[in-house]
Enzyme design. Structure first.
Site, PDB file in Angstrom:
ATOM      1  N   ASP A   1       1.049  -1.048  -0.079  1.00  0.00           N
ATOM      2  CA  ASP A   1       0.125   0.042  -0.173  1.00  0.00           C
ATOM      3  C   ASP A   1       0.870   1.217  -0.033  1.00  0.00           C
ATOM      4  OD1 ASP A   1      -2.248   1.626   0.275  1.00  0.00           O
ATOM      5  OD2 ASP A   1      -1.990   1.783   2.514  1.00  0.00           O
TER       6      ASP A   1
ATOM      7  N   GLU B   1      -1.278  -1.457  -4.649  1.00  0.00           N
ATOM      8  CA  GLU B   1      -2.397  -0.803  -5.146  1.00  0.00           C
ATOM      9  C   GLU B   1      -2.235   0.274  -6.079  1.00  0.00           C
ATOM     10  OE1 GLU B   1      -5.160   2.514  -2.233  1.00  0.00           O
ATOM     11  OE2 GLU B   1      -4.768   0.658  -1.393  1.00  0.00           O
TER      12      GLU B   1
ATOM     13  N   ASP C   1      -2.288   1.154   7.329  1.00  0.00           N
ATOM     14  CA  ASP C   1      -1.629   1.004   6.074  1.00  0.00           C
ATOM     15  C   ASP C   1      -1.159  -0.663   5.866  1.00  0.00           C
ATOM     16  OD1 ASP C   1      -1.303   3.847   5.585  1.00  0.00           O
ATOM     17  OD2 ASP C   1      -0.244   3.887   7.268  1.00  0.00           O
TER      18      ASP C   1
END
Length: 197
Positions: A21, A83, A155
């Site tokens: 991420d 992502e 996160d």
């Protein structure tokens, strides 16, 4: 005789998936092992760039690059999932986030890892069942799916969620391929309205 008689599908080896991420200040990572539909937790955490001087973008990108390489070296994943970043209200923030994401991608491909990409919407649908799920919902479902004693940080939870989404996609593709189709996972991002780069 049934139509499927004589057809066998070899079970694939377990996949160790590194989810990322990306973020300029905090990049989350999560490592899971996927053995068919069975998922198990390996590790998760964050790579923080607060030690770089304020305004030192190259220094921050170096920390992200080296941090991802260290995670890769320590946990030996077989593939990675990252992502996808979409343009948001603040173009400057989008550019900075894109550079952080680029540093993470460069680290992954420098280590010869195959990389797949998923949007936050795809990840949330895979984990929670709704593309508009809140961060707390993602954290809770990641905890449940991996049998963790407590929710991971936001996160790390997003990174684990990306890895889980990749595991689910791989299981689905393997099942469809076993049914006779020749399928391959796309290895690049799809942008809105179907445009690909």
């Amino acid at each position: 005789m049934p139509a499927f008689a004589g057809m066998t599908r070899e079970l694939s080896d377990p996949m160790r998936i590194l989810g990322i991420d990306p973020g300029l200040q905090t990049t989350g990572f999560g490592v899971i092992e996927a053995d068919g539909p069975h998922l198990s937790y390996v590790a998760s955490g964050t790579i923080r760039t607060k030690d770089a001087a304020r305004g030192d973008l190259p220094g921050r990108l170096k920390i992200i690059f080296e941090g991802v390489r260290e995670v890769q070296s320590r946990y030996a994943p077989t593939c990675a999932a990252v992502e996808i970043v979409f343009v948001n209200v603040n173009p400057q923030s989008t550019l900075l986030l894109g550079q952080a994401r680029g540093a993470a991608l460069a680290a992954l491909v420098a280590g010869d890892l195959p990389v797949s990409e998923y949007t936050a919407l795809q990840m949330k649908k895979a984990i929670v069942g709704s593309g508009h799920a809140r961060k707390e919902q993602v954290q809770h479902m990641v905890m449940r799916l991996l049998g963790l004693p407590s929710p991971p940080g936001p996160d790390a939870a997003d990174a684990l969620g990306i890895a889980i989404a990749h595991a689910h996609a791989g299981t689905s593709l393997a099942a469809m391929a076993g049914a006779g189709g020749a399928l391959e996972r796309r290895q690049h991002a799809l942008y809105r309205k179907g445009r690909a780069y």
